[in-house]
Write a protein that holds these residues in place. Structure first.
Motif, PDB file in Angstrom:
ATOM      1  N   ASP A  86     -41.955 -85.593 -42.379  1.00 41.32           N
ATOM      2  CA  ASP A  86     -41.634 -86.464 -43.506  1.00 41.32           C
ATOM      3  C   ASP A  86     -42.488 -86.082 -44.698  1.00 41.32           C
ATOM      4  OD1 ASP A  86     -39.884 -87.891 -41.919  1.00 41.32           O
ATOM      5  OD2 ASP A  86     -41.377 -89.387 -41.363  1.00 41.32           O
ATOM      6  N   GLY A  87     -41.840 -85.877 -45.821  1.00 39.98           N
ATOM      7  CA  GLY A  87     -42.546 -85.508 -47.037  1.00 39.98           C
ATOM      8  C   GLY A  87     -42.530 -86.619 -48.056  1.00 39.98           C
ATOM      9  N   LEU A  88     -43.148 -86.349 -49.179  1.00 40.36           N
ATOM     10  CA  LEU A  88     -43.281 -87.335 -50.237  1.00 40.36           C
ATOM     11  C   LEU A  88     -43.667 -86.590 -51.507  1.00 40.36           C
ATOM     12  CD1 LEU A  88     -43.606 -90.494 -50.741  1.00 40.36           C
ATOM     13  CD2 LEU A  88     -46.024 -90.114 -50.319  1.00 40.36           C
ATOM     14  N   ALA A  89     -43.093 -86.979 -52.629  1.00 39.82           N
ATOM     15  CA  ALA A  89     -43.490 -86.368 -53.906  1.00 39.82           C
ATOM     16  C   ALA A  89     -44.883 -86.884 -54.258  1.00 39.82           C
ATOM     17  CB  ALA A  89     -42.495 -86.729 -55.002  1.00 39.82           C
ATOM     18  N   TYR A  90     -45.799 -85.962 -54.561  1.00 39.16           N
ATOM     19  CA  TYR A  90     -47.167 -86.365 -54.846  1.00 39.16           C
ATOM     20  C   TYR A  90     -47.789 -85.449 -55.892  1.00 39.16           C
ATOM     21  CZ  TYR A  90     -48.421 -82.488 -51.782  1.00 39.16           C
ATOM     22  OH  TYR A  90     -48.548 -81.245 -51.230  1.00 39.16           O
ATOM     23  N   THR A  91     -48.924 -85.905 -56.392  1.00 35.84           N
ATOM     24  CA  THR A  91     -49.738 -85.124 -57.316  1.00 35.84           C
ATOM     25  C   THR A  91     -51.196 -85.325 -56.917  1.00 35.84           C
ATOM     26  OG1 THR A  91     -50.161 -84.648 -59.649  1.00 35.84           O
ATOM     27  CG2 THR A  91     -50.011 -86.977 -59.038  1.00 35.84           C
ATOM     28  N   PHE A  92     -52.061 -84.514 -57.461  1.00 39.12           N
ATOM     29  CA  PHE A  92     -53.490 -84.671 -57.183  1.00 39.12           C
ATOM     30  C   PHE A  92     -54.193 -85.245 -58.406  1.00 39.12           C
ATOM     31  CE2 PHE A  92     -52.487 -81.576 -53.911  1.00 39.12           C
ATOM     32  CZ  PHE A  92     -53.234 -82.046 -52.844  1.00 39.12           C
ATOM     33  N   ARG A  93     -55.096 -86.198 -58.142  1.00 41.64           N
ATOM     34  CA  ARG A  93     -55.984 -86.732 -59.169  1.00 41.64           C
ATOM     35  C   ARG A  93     -57.399 -86.735 -58.596  1.00 41.64           C
ATOM     36  NH1 ARG A  93     -51.843 -91.048 -60.030  1.00 41.64           N
ATOM     37  NH2 ARG A  93     -53.247 -92.438 -58.899  1.00 41.64           N
ATOM     38  N   HIS A  94     -58.285 -86.047 -59.261  1.00 36.78           N
ATOM     39  CA  HIS A  94     -59.676 -85.959 -58.810  1.00 36.78           C
ATOM     40  C   HIS A  94     -59.769 -85.469 -57.365  1.00 36.78           C
ATOM     41  CE1 HIS A  94     -60.619 -87.996 -62.516  1.00 36.78           C
ATOM     42  NE2 HIS A  94     -59.808 -88.977 -62.169  1.00 36.78           N
ATOM     43  N   GLY A  95     -58.872 -84.551 -57.005  1.00 38.47           N
ATOM     44  CA  GLY A  95     -58.902 -83.939 -55.684  1.00 38.47           C
ATOM     45  C   GLY A  95     -58.209 -84.714 -54.579  1.00 38.47           C
ATOM     46  N   LEU A  96     -57.652 -85.881 -54.886  1.00 34.13           N
ATOM     47  CA  LEU A  96     -56.976 -86.690 -53.871  1.00 34.13           C
ATOM     48  C   LEU A  96     -55.481 -86.767 -54.162  1.00 34.13           C
ATOM     49  CD1 LEU A  96     -59.517 -89.644 -53.574  1.00 34.13           C
ATOM     50  CD2 LEU A  96     -59.199 -87.733 -51.988  1.00 34.13           C
ATOM     51  N   PRO A  97     -54.647 -86.806 -53.097  1.00 32.70           N
ATOM     52  CA  PRO A  97     -53.197 -86.889 -53.302  1.00 32.70           C
ATOM     53  C   PRO A  97     -52.743 -88.330 -53.559  1.00 32.70           C
ATOM     54  CG  PRO A  97     -53.670 -86.752 -50.965  1.00 32.70           C
ATOM     55  CD  PRO A  97     -54.994 -86.660 -51.681  1.00 32.70           C
ATOM     56  N   TYR A  98     -51.839 -88.475 -54.527  1.00 28.34           N
ATOM     57  CA  TYR A  98     -51.250 -89.769 -54.861  1.00 28.34           C
ATOM     58  C   TYR A  98     -49.740 -89.607 -54.969  1.00 28.34           C
ATOM     59  CZ  TYR A  98     -55.892 -91.460 -56.076  1.00 28.34           C
ATOM     60  OH  TYR A  98     -57.204 -91.837 -56.028  1.00 28.34           O
ATOM     61  N   PRO A  99     -48.958 -90.553 -54.418  1.00 31.03           N
ATOM     62  CA  PRO A  99     -47.504 -90.473 -54.564  1.00 31.03           C
ATOM     63  C   PRO A  99     -47.097 -90.646 -56.027  1.00 31.03           C
ATOM     64  CG  PRO A  99     -48.139 -92.530 -53.492  1.00 31.03           C
ATOM     65  CD  PRO A  99     -49.386 -91.730 -53.677  1.00 31.03           C
ATOM     66  N   THR A 100     -46.056 -89.922 -56.437  1.00 32.70           N
ATOM     67  CA  THR A 100     -45.585 -90.023 -57.822  1.00 32.70           C
ATOM     68  C   THR A 100     -44.450 -91.024 -57.979  1.00 32.70           C
ATOM     69  OG1 THR A 100     -43.948 -88.269 -57.537  1.00 32.70           O
ATOM     70  CG2 THR A 100     -46.166 -87.612 -58.279  1.00 32.70           C
ATOM     71  N   GLY A 101     -43.684 -91.245 -56.910  1.00 31.27           N
ATOM     72  CA  GLY A 101     -42.508 -92.103 -57.002  1.00 31.27           C
ATOM     73  C   GLY A 101     -41.282 -91.356 -57.481  1.00 31.27           C
ATOM     74  N   ASP A 102     -41.418 -90.074 -57.807  1.00 30.53           N
ATOM     75  CA  ASP A 102     -40.289 -89.283 -58.304  1.00 30.53           C
ATOM     76  C   ASP A 102     -39.138 -89.210 -57.299  1.00 30.53           C
ATOM     77  OD1 ASP A 102     -41.829 -88.813 -60.521  1.00 30.53           O
ATOM     78  OD2 ASP A 102     -42.292 -86.721 -60.014  1.00 30.53           O
ATOM     79  N   ASP A 103     -39.450 -89.406 -56.028  1.00 35.83           N
ATOM     80  CA  ASP A 103     -38.435 -89.332 -54.980  1.00 35.83           C
ATOM     81  C   ASP A 103     -37.896 -90.704 -54.589  1.00 35.83           C
ATOM     82  OD1 ASP A 103     -40.729 -90.285 -53.859  1.00 35.83           O
ATOM     83  OD2 ASP A 103     -40.915 -88.713 -52.351  1.00 35.83           O
ATOM     84  N   GLY A 104     -38.284 -91.744 -55.323  1.00 33.43           N
ATOM     85  CA  GLY A 104     -37.807 -93.091 -55.036  1.00 33.43           C
ATOM     86  C   GLY A 104     -38.738 -93.896 -54.138  1.00 33.43           C
ATOM     87  N   ALA A 105     -39.777 -93.277 -53.602  1.00 37.36           N
ATOM     88  CA  ALA A 105     -40.743 -94.001 -52.770  1.00 37.36           C
ATOM     89  C   ALA A 105     -41.570 -94.932 -53.654  1.00 37.36           C
ATOM     90  CB  ALA A 105     -41.652 -93.011 -52.039  1.00 37.36           C
ATOM     91  N   PRO A 106     -41.934 -96.104 -53.135  1.00 39.70           N
ATOM     92  CA  PRO A 106     -42.714 -97.059 -53.936  1.00 39.70           C
ATOM     93  C   PRO A 106     -44.166 -96.606 -54.092  1.00 39.70           C
ATOM     94  CG  PRO A 106     -42.402 -97.904 -51.718  1.00 39.70           C
ATOM     95  CD  PRO A 106     -41.621 -96.616 -51.808  1.00 39.70           C
ATOM     96  N   ALA A 107     -44.433 -95.803 -55.097  1.00 33.57           N
ATOM     97  CA  ALA A 107     -45.749 -95.177 -55.296  1.00 33.57           C
ATOM     98  C   ALA A 107     -46.883 -96.186 -55.394  1.00 33.57           C
ATOM     99  CB  ALA A 107     -45.723 -94.306 -56.545  1.00 33.57           C
ATOM    100  N   ASP A 108     -46.608 -97.372 -55.896  1.00 34.83           N
ATOM    101  CA  ASP A 108     -47.658 -98.373 -56.060  1.00 34.83           C
ATOM    102  C   ASP A 108     -48.046 -99.046 -54.740  1.00 34.83           C
ATOM    103  OD1 ASP A 108     -45.084 -99.535 -56.020  1.00 34.83           O
ATOM    104  OD2 ASP A 108     -45.808-101.325 -57.045  1.00 34.83           O
TER     105      ASP A 108
END
Length: 148
Positions: free
Chosen positions: A6-28
């Protein structure tokens, strides 16, 4: 990781991965606990015995490309060749969700993989520990079967 992740759209901030929500997942609401890179096609580097294959065909890969991008041509397959398998946690209503990110998690439990057993033990302790103290005994019983 196994044949399915299972994958998830994410980005890195300060070296840690965070979901972006670009794929419809509730990033918050999602916390990424761990991730590993994956490749949807295995490459033969000339080390396999004759007659042994690495990959059983592009089935799931083509389905992913078509569902996400509406196409499964060579260019689209190239865009979706790499991804990540993601372990996540999120609260949902009055409960919580832990997604191991792979269909191989139960197999790793059965094989006694120390890391998978420990993670499972910690998840059970956290989720069930929020209940009455009588749950601790059940957690310990399950954990002892896992070898933790």
């Amino acid at each position: 990781v196994g044949f399915e992740g299972d994958g998830l759209a994410y980005t890195f901030r300060h070296g840690l991965p965070y979901p972006t929500g670009d794929d419809g997942a509730p990033a918050d609401k999602i916390t990424i606990l761990a991730l590993t890179p994956i490749c949807r096609e295995e490459e033969d580097h000339g080390h396999l015995p004759i007659g042994v294959t690495l990959f059983n065909g592009p089935g799931d890969w083509e389905i992913l490309a078509e569902v996400v991008h509406g196409n499964k041509d060579k260019e689209t397959l190239a865009k979706t060749r790499y991804g990540s398998c993601v372990i996540v946690h999120m609260e949902k209503g009055k409960g919580e969700v832990f997604c191991a990110g792979t269909t191989e998690w139960p197999f790793a439990l059965e094989q006694g993989d120390w890391y998978v057993n420990k993670i499972t033990h910690n998840v059970l302790r956290r989720f069930l520990g929020k209940e009455a103290s009588g749950r601790k005994r059940k957690i310990d019983q399950v954990s002892s079967r896992l070898g933790s």
